[in-house]
Enzyme design. Sequence first.
Site, PDB file in Angstrom:
ATOM      1  N   ARG A 157      -5.480   5.765  -4.056  1.00  0.00           N
ATOM      2  CA  ARG A 157      -4.571   4.896  -4.809  1.00  0.00           C
ATOM      3  C   ARG A 157      -5.374   3.727  -5.383  1.00  0.00           C
ATOM      4  O   ARG A 157      -6.192   3.114  -4.679  1.00  0.00           O
ATOM      5  CB  ARG A 157      -3.476   4.381  -3.871  1.00  0.00           C
ATOM      6  CG  ARG A 157      -2.337   3.734  -4.586  1.00  0.00           C
ATOM      7  CD  ARG A 157      -1.309   3.255  -3.589  1.00  0.00           C
ATOM      8  NE  ARG A 157      -0.580   4.333  -2.952  1.00  0.00           N
ATOM      9  CZ  ARG A 157       0.016   4.231  -1.761  1.00  0.00           C
ATOM     10  NH1 ARG A 157      -0.061   3.106  -1.080  1.00  0.00           N
ATOM     11  NH2 ARG A 157       0.680   5.243  -1.245  1.00  0.00           N
TER      12      ARG A 157
ATOM     13  N   ARG B 280      -0.556  -5.279  -0.516  1.00  0.00           N
ATOM     14  CA  ARG B 280      -0.790  -4.117  -1.386  1.00  0.00           C
ATOM     15  C   ARG B 280      -0.794  -4.543  -2.858  1.00  0.00           C
ATOM     16  O   ARG B 280      -0.650  -5.722  -3.168  1.00  0.00           O
ATOM     17  CB  ARG B 280       0.327  -3.094  -1.145  1.00  0.00           C
ATOM     18  CG  ARG B 280       0.472  -2.636   0.305  1.00  0.00           C
ATOM     19  CD  ARG B 280      -0.460  -1.498   0.595  1.00  0.00           C
ATOM     20  NE  ARG B 280      -0.298  -0.981   1.946  1.00  0.00           N
ATOM     21  CZ  ARG B 280       0.431   0.094   2.258  1.00  0.00           C
ATOM     22  NH1 ARG B 280       1.125   0.711   1.335  1.00  0.00           N
ATOM     23  NH2 ARG B 280       0.461   0.537   3.497  1.00  0.00           N
TER      24      ARG B 280
ATOM     25  N   LYS C 287       1.998  -3.369   6.554  1.00  0.00           N
ATOM     26  CA  LYS C 287       1.762  -3.577   5.118  1.00  0.00           C
ATOM     27  C   LYS C 287       2.587  -4.758   4.594  1.00  0.00           C
ATOM     28  O   LYS C 287       3.597  -5.139   5.209  1.00  0.00           O
ATOM     29  CB  LYS C 287       2.118  -2.318   4.348  1.00  0.00           C
ATOM     30  CG  LYS C 287       3.553  -1.861   4.488  1.00  0.00           C
ATOM     31  CD  LYS C 287       3.716  -0.511   3.828  1.00  0.00           C
ATOM     32  CE  LYS C 287       5.023   0.147   4.244  1.00  0.00           C
ATOM     33  NZ  LYS C 287       5.095   1.535   3.830  1.00  0.00           N
TER      34      LYS C 287
ATOM     35  N   LYS D 193       4.136  -6.364   0.854  1.00  0.00           N
ATOM     36  CA  LYS D 193       4.304  -6.032  -0.565  1.00  0.00           C
ATOM     37  C   LYS D 193       4.866  -7.218  -1.346  1.00  0.00           C
ATOM     38  O   LYS D 193       5.798  -7.871  -0.875  1.00  0.00           O
ATOM     39  CB  LYS D 193       5.251  -4.838  -0.714  1.00  0.00           C
ATOM     40  CG  LYS D 193       4.693  -3.550  -0.118  1.00  0.00           C
ATOM     41  CD  LYS D 193       5.631  -2.391  -0.301  1.00  0.00           C
ATOM     42  CE  LYS D 193       4.993  -1.106   0.183  1.00  0.00           C
ATOM     43  NZ  LYS D 193       5.895   0.045   0.057  1.00  0.00           N
TER      44      LYS D 193
ATOM     45  N   CYS E  83       9.733  10.074  -4.628  1.00  0.00           N
ATOM     46  CA  CYS E  83       8.365   9.899  -4.121  1.00  0.00           C
ATOM     47  C   CYS E  83       7.641  11.236  -4.163  1.00  0.00           C
ATOM     48  O   CYS E  83       8.229  12.259  -4.501  1.00  0.00           O
ATOM     49  CB  CYS E  83       8.402   9.371  -2.700  1.00  0.00           C
ATOM     50  SG  CYS E  83       8.899  10.633  -1.516  1.00  0.00           S
TER      51      CYS E  83
ATOM     52  N   CYS F  93       2.054  14.649   1.002  1.00  0.00           N
ATOM     53  CA  CYS F  93       2.297  13.540   1.920  1.00  0.00           C
ATOM     54  C   CYS F  93       2.482  14.068   3.340  1.00  0.00           C
ATOM     55  O   CYS F  93       3.354  14.902   3.598  1.00  0.00           O
ATOM     56  CB  CYS F  93       3.529  12.752   1.486  1.00  0.00           C
ATOM     57  SG  CYS F  93       3.867  11.433   2.647  1.00  0.00           S
TER      58      CYS F  93
ATOM     59  N   CYS G 270      10.990  11.278   3.213  1.00  0.00           N
ATOM     60  CA  CYS G 270      11.119  10.795   4.585  1.00  0.00           C
ATOM     61  C   CYS G 270      11.712   9.392   4.521  1.00  0.00           C
ATOM     62  O   CYS G 270      11.822   8.804   3.443  1.00  0.00           O
ATOM     63  CB  CYS G 270       9.760  10.804   5.285  1.00  0.00           C
ATOM     64  SG  CYS G 270       8.762   9.349   4.961  1.00  0.00           S
TER      65      CYS G 270
ATOM     66  N   CYS H 116       9.388   5.238   0.007  1.00  0.00           N
ATOM     67  CA  CYS H 116       8.449   4.805  -1.031  1.00  0.00           C
ATOM     68  C   CYS H 116       9.118   4.640  -2.399  1.00  0.00           C
ATOM     69  O   CYS H 116       8.676   3.819  -3.189  1.00  0.00           O
ATOM     70  CB  CYS H 116       7.299   5.794  -1.150  1.00  0.00           C
ATOM     71  SG  CYS H 116       6.273   5.805   0.318  1.00  0.00           S
TER      72      CYS H 116
END
Length: 1451
Positions: free
Chosen positions: A950, A1019, A1084, A1086, A1304, A1310, A1349, A1353
């Site tokens: 990414r 991120r 994470k 964001k 996603c 994934c 899931c 995302c």
Amino acid sequence: MTCSSVVARIAYLASETLVDSLPPLPATSEFASSFSVTSQSSRRRPNVITVPTAAIQLQLSSELPVLHLAELASPPLVLHIALLNDLSDVLLLRAIVPYFILSTNSQQAHDNALLASKLARSQKKAVVHAFFSRNETDVATELSEESVLAFLFEENDVINVNGHSNGVNGHSNGHSNGTNGNGENGHTNEINGNGANGHSNGTNGLDSPEAIVDDQVALQLFQNYEAAALNTLKAIRRPLRPFVVHGSSNPTTVIFSLGKASFEADIEGVSFVDVSLLTPLLPSRILSAIPQTATSVIVLEQIQNWSLKWTPLYLEIVSALQQRNPDARRIVHSGILGDSSQISHSDILRLIEKASTSTSPSSRLRLGPPILSKETVTSGGPHIPKHELSYTKILSHLFRERLEVSNSPDLVSTQGLLSTSPEFALGRVRGQIDERANLVAAVQDLLQSGLIDPDLHSLLSNWVLAKDDGIKSRSLGKEIVKKLESISSSVDVHRVLTLKAHFPSVSRWIIGSDAWSYDLGSSGLHHAIASGLNVNILILDTLPYSQRNSADPTRRKHDVGLYAMNHGDVYVASVAIYSSYAQVLQSLLEADKFDGPSVVLAYLPYETEDAPALNILKETKLAVDAGYWPLYRWDPSKESKGAEPFSLDSDTIKNDLQTFLDRQNHLSQLVRSKPQLASELVSSLGETVKEIRKKKALQSYNDLLSNLDAPPLTILYASDGGNAEKVAKRLSNRAQARGVSTTLATLDSMSLDSLQQEDFVAFITSTAGQGEPPQNGRQFSKALNAAAARGESLLPKLRYSVFAMGDSHYWPRPEDAHYYNKPGKDLDTRLEKLGGSRVAALGLGDDQDADGYQTGYNAWEPQFWKALGVDSIEVTEAEPEPITNEHIKAASNYLRGTILEGLDDTSTGAIAPSDGQLTKFHGIYQQDDRDIRDERMAQGVEPAFSFMIRVRMPGGVCTPKQWLQMDQIADEHGSGTFKITTRQTFQFHGVIKRHLKPAIQDINRVLLDTLAACGDVNRNVVCSSIPTKSKLHAQVHQFCVSVSEHLVPRTTAYHEIWLDKKMVAGDALKDFEPLYGEFYLPRKFKIAVAVPPTNDVDVFANDLGFIAIVDNGELAGFNVTIGGGMGVTHGSKKTYPRTGDIIGFCTPEQGKIVAEKVMLTQRDNGNREDRKNARLKYTIDRMGLDVFKAEVEKRLGYQLQPARSYTFDRNIDDYGWSTGEDGRHHFTMFIENGRVQDEAGKEFKSGLREIAKVHKGAFRLTTNQHLLVSDIAPENLSQIKSILAKFKMDNLSYSGLRLASSACVAFPTCGLAMAESERYLPILIDKVEKICEENGLRNDAIVMRMTGCPNGCARPYVAEIAFIGKAPGTYLMLLGGGYYGQRLNKIYRETVTEPEILDILKPMIKRYALERNEGEHFGDWTIRAGYIAATTSGKEWYDRMGGEEQFAQQS
Ligand code: SF4
């Protein structure tokens, strides 16, 4: 019982060798199942041979590939031919075989099948038995096998031509007008016209048969038929007659019928003759059925397509009548028998009347409506399955008007069905090539004639030079024809004009199916390959990989590719559109260019036309990656240029091969350069082996000593989310601490056979989907169930206990409660059923218990130790602490770990698990291809590991140069496509380990990087794409970049590992992370920047958000939001999504530091014990919003200003053209789910590459995964527009639903995906948008999102409708999100599959269309309509979930 089944049975019992002529795959023979049923009970074992026909539609000559027609007459064989409704084809055989019998119902088919077999055996001659196969409702009495065998194989098979030698007369029900017939014995008199069955019509006024002399050969054959028929009668007790006469005994009109008709009509003066023996048909017998009283004869034949003027039976009858007294001749009419099921009494009367008034007996009559013949049914050409259009579309797209499909279905209407055969096509091609050669010669003659003006001369000369150029030859040809038509005609000019159709150079293709691969010779494929003509053959292979072994082993496919390559002068390519679109394009272009025959083998695995594209994709991937369908190109023309003619295009095979060759090269170079090393290598290897052996022996001895008291323990687990695996590992550690030797494995790695050898086994399993076992326990569970169902007692030795894990509240409906811990419960009972002894009661871990599953586990484990006899052992050593991400980060030396070493390890495609956590910080995720995971496991090889990369690209803005680099990286290092992500950046999939470093270096080469694109850090910072406000966007984008740069990790590990920068060595110089420290963040982080009124970035879904406030067109600052986050864990109510809260306002200058302080407050207060509870949203809810805010302000040293007002009105993109205030233009295009790839009709990758080559502005990515071609100067506008139009990228005519959707990645890459997302959402939208269209909502945007899931995302928790994967094909359904991302939605249904989704949405969308208020959005309406309660905060997300009005009423 069908005609086919009774005939097939007789054929099976009667034959020594049985040839089953098969239609093309996937259809199977109509007879095959009857053969197999008969074989189960029969003692007969004929040699069954299956022979494929090239194509079912082909004409008769191809439908009977077994024998050459002329050979049919001699061998003792029976040819049973099933007919639909037309005798046209089969009657062609009549003149060749000695016997031709026709059956029209099942009983007749049974009896005639016996008769035919008897005849063939006794006479050693061929018999054709044609029967109408579609008589489903017919009932036939079948002879037992013993009787059939006794009848057919009786010793005394001598035919008595008189057929009356025994006492069985058998004619009691045989005759229809027997009052004046022969004696009881029914004996046959060769001249008295009575049949073998003794029906009498000898003296009823017919012409005297004696007057007619039959052909002696025919007579002998007929007598033998009668004798065989009499023998058959004895066996079956039913008469068999060459024709049956009924109706009037003194008729004036006689109607013969040959076909499926039985006229029950009783019409005065009319008799009917139903013919069942067509060969040999004696004139005397015909005349015996036409009494002297008859003045008119009508011959009806069920023949729809007969190329000759007169039909066979008609000719026989006319010729018989001609032998009679000429004065007594009758008028004979020929007629077509139509659909007999629709013939009424009055139709027959009308026919007779028409015959009586017809002045010309030669004009053909008709009885019954026409039967839809094959030609009629397929008048629009054969049906082309929709999937196959994907290849034909590419051909038309590539070659446009140059494309000439030589066996195009369009030809069927004019040329008949044969025109689709390869032989036909080849003939056509050959003819066209010859004619073009004639044209060239004619043009050259014209040039030399000197009769043309210089202009025309130059045009013709240019054409000769450019005659092979598709475009030039066409345009020059047009001009030439125009000129030629305007000048005075000469012979030479006329000659050219007659061939004018051949001026354009065309690309000639023959398209066929893999049925041609079974039958190279007779399909004409061989001729095409060997022809040397410039023709291209596209062969589609549709056999799915997973069914590769189910194909009939006797129907061996030829490797057409190999066969063609062996010719040496044939271009060959093997392609698969669902694997590599680019390779398909390249191959088709090369094939076209190749001067000679080309064969392109195209893979398109599908079972039925309804097969979803997703299945085709998966099957293709399995086939290509497993090497079953390798992608390659073989171009013999390259050889002459000194290049390698063979190119292997399958990445997986290529990589495996490369790895193998690398290793080989490495070793051989080592040995060659240092020969002395060779022996050392070998001997040191030996030493190492010895050393290892010694160690192992010692270990075993120690194990033996320490495990004297307890039996060895095997722990098997099945786990999707990792919890059960964790518990199993912990149990293993704790068992070892008690001196128990343990083996740990997944359930699926254990076979039932191996389990039989085990003594003591602990099973740990979690629960997936609808109470199913997790993925890595499914095979074992299936095997166990099957064994239990068979009632076997396989496991008498086994002592076991099961610990099951699940969530008792997962299924809210009481009737679904049994799914709770179902896999564990099932396992427990099945093991007992198979003879295992349960040593400790089933343990049940429930997520709903106070300590989650731990509560149940704490009760289960002591019982288990007790059963194992180690409960009294005191464990003094502390249990090893599990290694968490926090440990990995701390021990990583600022994100280095052993990544470098792992990259050098060529023995595996993976990296160490701990390094896998660290590479995330470098923007890299290890993944494996989940589509082929099971297949590889079955092959015993490691998963197909690859990596996702990414890019970090703050604000989603890049230059055309950077775009081109991304495009190239995808081709050279990745899967050939790339993705625009929901975090406004690029993502590459399928990068193998060896390509990681080059790919990252290539990214850095254009001044982008991947650092901190993933991992426990800040991120990629995203910001709104606002094309119209150019100045504001520039400011916001700049702010976005500065925040990103400010928060980026400072470690030099990234440069060191990926860019080969100098190592920061040891203790002398240590990295320093001023913001993150060595532990980085707990999770994470964001950040998003939104510019009202658009909330395209879903600012409230981010940990930290900035909402731009604009005063007088200038950026005044930002409202600050904190605490948004999407991730949830299924079944864990400790986790929930949350929308951010606004805590105040800051200026642009303050923003960067505000971001830093919010992040640091989270760094120091986030939960590092439990990653599932570590995001900022939980920290805020734990600390309280005010406390958190106060802490941030304390760190800032000032208080944030009060928030300012703002308005959002959407979170979807503004598609189409817009112009900024600086006069530059922008186009926002729709790229479904952000996947930049080439597909038929949607060539985004190629198109965007073309734009990037000329574009001078920028590309802006949106967080909805779409793209803006941005900052186009007015002077470049038309150029960009034409490229957009050329590649159809300007198409925005999608439904509002589709334009507002996003998904996603999920499968196949994934690792966390539980269900499909990106590959499935478009398919679901196809169906839902139909519902919208039906209700007039085509253009209404409803925000629908899907993820594979609960990590979320694609930000599904703020969508109006969302689907979140739980298991393959099963989703959580959520409703009620805010249209502009301001409100969370809520769980509406806990498990839905596609049919349920459509059932729910159909009435709901209909109501919405009817009941919504002006401007009311779907999410708001579902709340007002009582479907779902509004979610007011993340913590209340689970309250009143489940939807429907009772929940609304509870409020
Ligand atoms: S939402 Fe889940 S399945 Fe989808 S990409 Fe993210 S982690 Fe993978």
